[in-house]
Each structure stands twice: as C-alpha cells, then as structure tokens.
Design an enzyme around this catalytic site. Structure first.
Site, short mmCIF file in Angstrom:
data_model
loop_
_atom_site.label_atom_id
_atom_site.label_comp_id
_atom_site.label_asym_id
_atom_site.label_seq_id
_atom_site.Cartn_x
_atom_site.Cartn_y
_atom_site.Cartn_z
N THR A 153 -5.54 9.55 -3.28
CA THR A 153 -6.39 9.87 -2.14
C THR A 153 -5.56 10.26 -0.92
O THR A 153 -5.83 11.26 -0.25
CB THR A 153 -7.26 8.65 -1.77
OG1 THR A 153 -8.01 8.25 -2.91
CG2 THR A 153 -8.21 8.98 -0.63
N THR A 154 -4.51 9.47 -0.65
CA THR A 154 -3.66 9.74 0.50
C THR A 154 -2.92 11.06 0.35
O THR A 154 -2.57 11.69 1.35
CB THR A 154 -2.66 8.58 0.70
OG1 THR A 154 -3.40 7.35 0.75
CG2 THR A 154 -1.87 8.72 1.98
N TYR B 51 -8.33 1.71 -10.46
CA TYR B 51 -8.44 1.75 -9.00
C TYR B 51 -9.90 1.59 -8.62
O TYR B 51 -10.73 2.44 -8.95
CB TYR B 51 -7.87 3.08 -8.48
CG TYR B 51 -7.88 3.26 -6.97
CD1 TYR B 51 -8.09 2.21 -6.09
CD2 TYR B 51 -7.66 4.53 -6.43
CE1 TYR B 51 -8.08 2.40 -4.72
CE2 TYR B 51 -7.64 4.74 -5.06
CZ TYR B 51 -7.86 3.67 -4.21
OH TYR B 51 -7.85 3.87 -2.84
N ARG C 288 -15.33 4.46 -1.21
CA ARG C 288 -15.16 5.90 -1.44
C ARG C 288 -15.97 6.41 -2.63
O ARG C 288 -16.51 7.51 -2.60
CB ARG C 288 -13.68 6.24 -1.67
CG ARG C 288 -12.85 6.30 -0.40
CD ARG C 288 -11.45 6.81 -0.71
NE ARG C 288 -10.66 6.95 0.49
CZ ARG C 288 -10.63 8.03 1.26
NH1 ARG C 288 -11.36 9.08 0.94
NH2 ARG C 288 -9.87 8.09 2.34
#
Length: 300
Positions: free
Chosen positions: A47-48, A136, A141
C-alpha cells in the site's frame, strides 16, 4: 535459513518525479538508507508503495530494481494482492520471484468475502506461491475483517506456507486471541506503527512500518529494544515519535510519508491520482515533529 518476518520491516515507498515517472535515483537512496540503518527486511509494492497506481510493467521494473539494488544485502518481501482469486493466482504464476523471500497478501478488498471465502482465497494463494505467505488484515482499507478463527485456521493449514500475519485491524482482543492460540513459528506482525510497542509487549514479533521509510534508525531502535524485552527503554524512545504517528495518517497513507520524505530531503512529495498530497496543516505538523525530534537527538 528460512525467512522469518522478525523485527523492523519497512513498507517501501515508491518515489516519483515531477512528471510522475518512478524516481529510481531516490528509490536507490531509500533502499540504501534502510540497509545502512539496520532494517531487518523490506516490503516492496505494498500500500505504501502505491502499487495500485503502477502499471504491470512498472511493478515488474520496481520489483527487479529493488532486487538488483539490494544485492542480497537485506531480505525482501513482495506485495501480491487482488480481489479476484483466479487473477491473483495467474499473476503469481507469471511473476519472477528471484531475490524475494516471501510475499505479503492483503484480504481481498471491495467485494467483502465471507470468512470462508477469505480462507479459500488464501489457501489458493499459498498453493500457487513458490514462497512463504504473510497475510495482511487491514479492514479499514479492505472493508472486511479477517477474524481470529480464520487466521488461526490458515496458520495451521497443511501447506505450511502461511508464516505470519500483518495485523492492522486495531482490534486488540482479536490480535491477543491469535497470539494466544497460534501455532509455533507463526508470526504476528504489527501493521500500525503506533501500536507496535504494545503489540510486541503482547507477543508480536515486529512490525511492517510506514514511518521506517524516513526514520529507520530511530524507529528501528524502538523495535529492537522491544525484541530484547526492554520495553521501558523502548517507551522512552517511542514518545517523541508519537506526533509522527498521528500526522502521518491524518490525510491517509502514503500521503503522510511522502511529505515526511520531502521534509527530510529524501524524495519528492508527489503521488499519483487518486492520491493527493497532505494538507498544509499536516505538512507543518510533520515539519514541527521532525524539528522537535532532531533537537531531542542532538541533545542525547
């Protein structure tokens, strides 16, 4: 030696130039900074890393660039996620995993699968993957929470490939249940920088971090003290990081870390739509936190 996700993992940001192309010079410096600071492993294209805004070709190029730059100096985990099990399995089958030690795969997003759907999805991912799998869970999200019972079933699956979970649900009772009932060798990893210390005190093995992009040595010291059971010392060092935890996520991730990387002169504050830079207030909050931390470190 088999890979185990222990200590400080950093979810690597993907720097962009002003024309929105990938800034490989800045990416190289980020990788070198992680290695020099003693980061335990890097997670690529999560995501980052803004993976969802990259083309297939760019994802491949970034993944291979990190392998070449890392040159075996640090373990690597590759983000591999999707909300179509069949498509993800097909993508895994076509991916070059050379140089990587594990994959990180998020709970399918948007379509809100049942607990059984999640279990079968990850069983299929584990069967298709040539590498160990880290789950995860980030319901804020994805829109769907993977419950402790489902995680524990996957942890005990016959494939033996599912080696841990990055837990970012913020549900302390759920995480405690996983920690208390998980099989030996299954790692619970904090998915929230701010909760890393309390989760490690409960038995988590480390963190996959956002703040570690910009402050790998400072946050790494907190994590490594926790690993050594020195929680009082870790809490003292964690205190001046608290303002960062709030500001980094005030306008969403990775907007916050891109702003902090610019403040520290490490990368441009550029994101691809639909992501946008943080507000002026958040940017100023991050700058003030950075100045305050620098003063504290200078006085040591």
């Amino acid at each position: 030696m088999p890979f185990s996700p222990l200590g400080l993992g950093v979810a690597l940001a993907t720097p962009f130039k002003k024309d929105y192309s990938v800034d490989y010079d800045a990416l190289a410096k980020l990788i070198d900074t992680q290695i020099e600071a003693g980061t335990d492993y890097i997670v690529v294209l999560g995501t980052t890393g803004e993976a969802v805004t990259l083309s297939d070709a760019e994802r491949h190029q970034v993944a291979r660039f990190v392998v070449e730059r890392g040159a075996g100096r640090i373990p690597l985990v590759l983000g591999m996620s999707g909300n179509s099990t069949g498509h993800l399995v097909d993508t895994i089958g076509r991916t070059d995993f050379s140089g990587y030690d594990a994959i990180l795969s998020v709970v399918p997003y948007y379509n809100k699968p049942s607990q059984e759907g999640m279990r079968l999805h990850f069983e299929a991912v584990a069967q298709a993957s040539p590498l160990p799998v880290i789950l995860y869970n980030v319901p804020g999200r994805t829109g769907a929470n993977m419950e402790a019972a489902t995680t524990l079933r996957l942890a005990a699956s016959e494939s033996g490939k599912i080696i841990g979970i990055k837990e970012a649900s913020g549900r302390m009772g759920q995480i405690r249940e996983i920690l208390e009932k998980k099989p030996e060798g299954f790692s619970v990893i904090s998915g929230d920088d701010a909760l890393t210390l309390p989760l490690m005190a409960m038995g988590a093995r480390g963190v996959i971090s956002v703040i570690g992009n910009a402050l790998p040595a400072e946050f790494g010291e907190v994590v490594h003290l926790c690993q050594a059971g020195r929680f009082t010392e870790a809490a003292i060092l964690d205190r001046p990081l608290q303002p960062f935890y709030r500001a980094l996520f005030a306008d969403g991730n990775p907007a916050g870390i891109k702003a902090l990387l610019e403040i520290k002169g490490m990368a441009e504050n550029i994101l691809r739509l639909p992501l946008t830079p943080v507000s002026g207030k958040t940017y100023e909050d991050l700058r003030k936190a950075s100045d305050a931390l620098a003063a504290i470190l200078a006085a040591r």
